[in-house]
Design an enzyme around this catalytic site. Structure first.
Site, mmCIF file in Angstrom:
data_model
loop_
_atom_site.group_PDB
_atom_site.id
_atom_site.type_symbol
_atom_site.label_atom_id
_atom_site.label_comp_id
_atom_site.label_asym_id
_atom_site.label_seq_id
_atom_site.Cartn_x
_atom_site.Cartn_y
_atom_site.Cartn_z
ATOM 1 N N SER A 77 37.372 18.231 39.560
ATOM 2 C CA SER A 77 37.768 19.013 38.394
ATOM 3 C C SER A 77 37.391 18.273 37.112
ATOM 4 C CB SER A 77 39.278 19.273 38.419
ATOM 5 O OG SER A 77 39.626 20.054 39.538
ATOM 6 N N LEU B 38 44.622 30.613 34.635
ATOM 7 C CA LEU B 38 45.596 31.634 35.001
ATOM 8 C C LEU B 38 46.849 31.490 34.150
ATOM 9 C CD1 LEU B 38 45.414 31.489 38.898
ATOM 10 C CD2 LEU B 38 44.605 33.350 37.447
ATOM 11 N N TYR C 275 47.922 23.824 32.225
ATOM 12 C CA TYR C 275 47.697 25.175 32.717
ATOM 13 C C TYR C 275 47.860 25.292 34.238
ATOM 14 C CZ TYR C 275 43.080 23.016 33.384
ATOM 15 O OH TYR C 275 42.052 22.168 33.719
ATOM 16 N N CYS D 186 30.880 44.318 40.374
ATOM 17 C CA CYS D 186 32.139 43.734 39.897
ATOM 18 C C CYS D 186 33.209 43.737 40.990
ATOM 19 C CB CYS D 186 32.627 44.501 38.676
ATOM 20 S SG CYS D 186 34.235 43.965 38.060
ATOM 21 N N CYS E 96 40.874 40.798 49.208
ATOM 22 C CA CYS E 96 41.389 39.486 49.605
ATOM 23 C C CYS E 96 40.822 39.073 50.953
ATOM 24 C CB CYS E 96 42.922 39.524 49.678
ATOM 25 S SG CYS E 96 43.712 39.794 48.081
ATOM 26 N N ASP F 85 46.214 30.987 47.871
ATOM 27 C CA ASP F 85 46.684 29.896 47.025
ATOM 28 C C ASP F 85 47.494 30.413 45.844
ATOM 29 O OD1 ASP F 85 46.777 27.161 46.474
ATOM 30 O OD2 ASP F 85 45.056 27.247 45.138
ATOM 31 N N CYS G 165 51.309 15.702 42.339
ATOM 32 C CA CYS G 165 50.076 15.377 41.617
ATOM 33 C C CYS G 165 50.310 14.181 40.704
ATOM 34 C CB CYS G 165 49.620 16.583 40.787
ATOM 35 S SG CYS G 165 47.938 16.421 40.131
ATOM 36 N N CYS H 203 38.781 51.410 40.411
ATOM 37 C CA CYS H 203 37.521 51.014 39.790
ATOM 38 C C CYS H 203 36.304 51.727 40.376
ATOM 39 C CB CYS H 203 37.316 49.505 39.956
ATOM 40 S SG CYS H 203 38.671 48.502 39.343
#
Length: 372
Positions: free
Chosen positions: A122, A195, A21, A326, A261, A277, A15, A317
């Site tokens: 972004s 994250l 972050y 949710c 997922c 990812d 990058c 949950c």
């Protein structure tokens, strides 16, 4: 059969920025330091050939990083050429690219427009908020360079959306961000919580969000958006639109909002495939497309139990009154128990705060959509 989804990292974790972050930099550095940094043409050809053979009806190909534009424009010209060469069954192909947008050369834009790429850019809000954590490798601010890219997208007719990472700083300044985006007439927005580094205690970084902070952010963002809904001038906010889809009996487009997922294929520069990812680590390798078929990749996914594990986590949950909307959230945000199994979602309190406040409004909007 669902669309085949590929997330290709042609420049791996390389990058031109150093966002404080960034979760992928750590994963990238932890893997074999001798792994390829830029995807080679024979690897790209194998991916495209096998994808066009395996997909049914539709294929979604996203490019991400690191910074995927570091692979160079010719890489994408070749990618489209190979898609066209091997797409003998007239599949519908969608190309997207997620970029930091920093000083992208003008020559990119006619190509992106002509080939119908959807570009994610972004941008973390106002100049002050964006430049807090999104600097170059040399420590320079990037806001102006990103805004120049947005202006070029508009000039050349390149469709784009805005991806905003929510940090402790920005969570309390949501009105300022929302009003800035509104003045800039950004119509497609996605907000994602930052994250914490993998395996570390959550909430300990300078930028970390606490559950209460993220819940407050969602509530304030919803109130601003809902006021614009009543005026008929709301932007598309992906998270809220996905909640509406769930209320209307449809699946969310985001796997984290379905609570299970998805079948992703995250493809590193050397052709190695990972299931997500967030889990592009050696322990989760599904194979390498230079050697494996997609059928073999799917078998490795089944044996690994990656998807099944996320389904098991949902049981925690199931008794919650908000579960139907949710769904338990992303596995990456679930707390890892001493037993090695996943517990509740770190942001559980956030979602309970949000739905207690916003669910009546969401249901009202959904009922209007149903009524037509």
């Amino acid at each position: 059969m669902p669309a085949l989804n590929l997330l290709i990292k042609p420049a791996s974790g390389s990058c031109n920025l150093r966002c404080e972050y960034c979760f992928y930099r750590e994963l990238y550095q932890a893997r074999d330091p001798g792994s390829e940094r830029l995807m080679k043409m024979d690897t790209l050809e194998q991916i495209m050939k096998k994808a066009m053979d395996y997909a049914q009806d539709e294929c979604v190909i996203g490019y991400q990083g690191g910074e995927p534009t570091l692979a160079g424009l010719d890489f994408y010209r070749d990618a489209v050429r190979l898609q066209e060469q091997y797409n003998t069954r007239n599949l519908v192909i969608h190309n997207t690219i997620q970029t930091n947008g920093y000083r992208l050369d003008r020559e990119w834009f006619p190509f992106l427009a002509e080939k119908g790429f959807l570009v994610g850019i972004s941008l973390d809000g106002t100049r002050e908020l964006h430049d807090r954590y999104r600097k170059t490798q040399q420590g320079r601010e990037t806001f102006d360079g990103v805004m120049d890219t947005i202006r070029l997208c508009r000039r050349y007719g390149v469709p784009f959306n805005i991806l905003t990472v929510v940090t402790r700083d920005s969570a309390v300044l949501v009105r300022r961000i929302y009003q800035f985006f509104k003045r800039e007439q950004f119509q497609y927005l996605q907000f994602i919580p930052c994250l914490d580094p993998f395996g570390r205690e959550k909430g300990m970084e300078e930028y970390s969000l606490s559950p209460a902070e993220y819940g407050g952010f969602l509530i304030r963002l919803f109130d601003l958006w809902y006021a614009d809904v009543l005026r008929g001038e709301q932007p598309y906010i992906r998270q809220f639109e996905n909640y509406l889809a769930l209320l209307l009996g449809n699946p969310a487009e985001c796997c984290d909002m379905n609570g299970v997922c998805g079948r992703q294929n995250v493809i590193e520069a050397d052709g190695t495939v990972y299931p997500c990812d967030f889990y592009a680590m050696s322990a989760f390798k599904l194979g390498n497309l230079k050697e494996c078929s997609f059928e073999e990749i799917e078998e490795h996914r089944r044996v690994l139990g990656f998807v099944k594990e996320s389904q098991e986590a949902q049981k925690l949950c199931a008794a919650c009154g908000y579960f139907r909307i949710c769904r338990g959230g992303c596995k990456r945000n679930r707390l890892l128990l001493p037993s090695g199994k996943y517990g509740g979602n770190y942001f559980c309190e956030s979602y309970k705060m949000f739905f207690a406040h916003a669910l009546p409004g969401l249901m009202e909007i959904a009922s209007h959509i149903t009524a037509g």
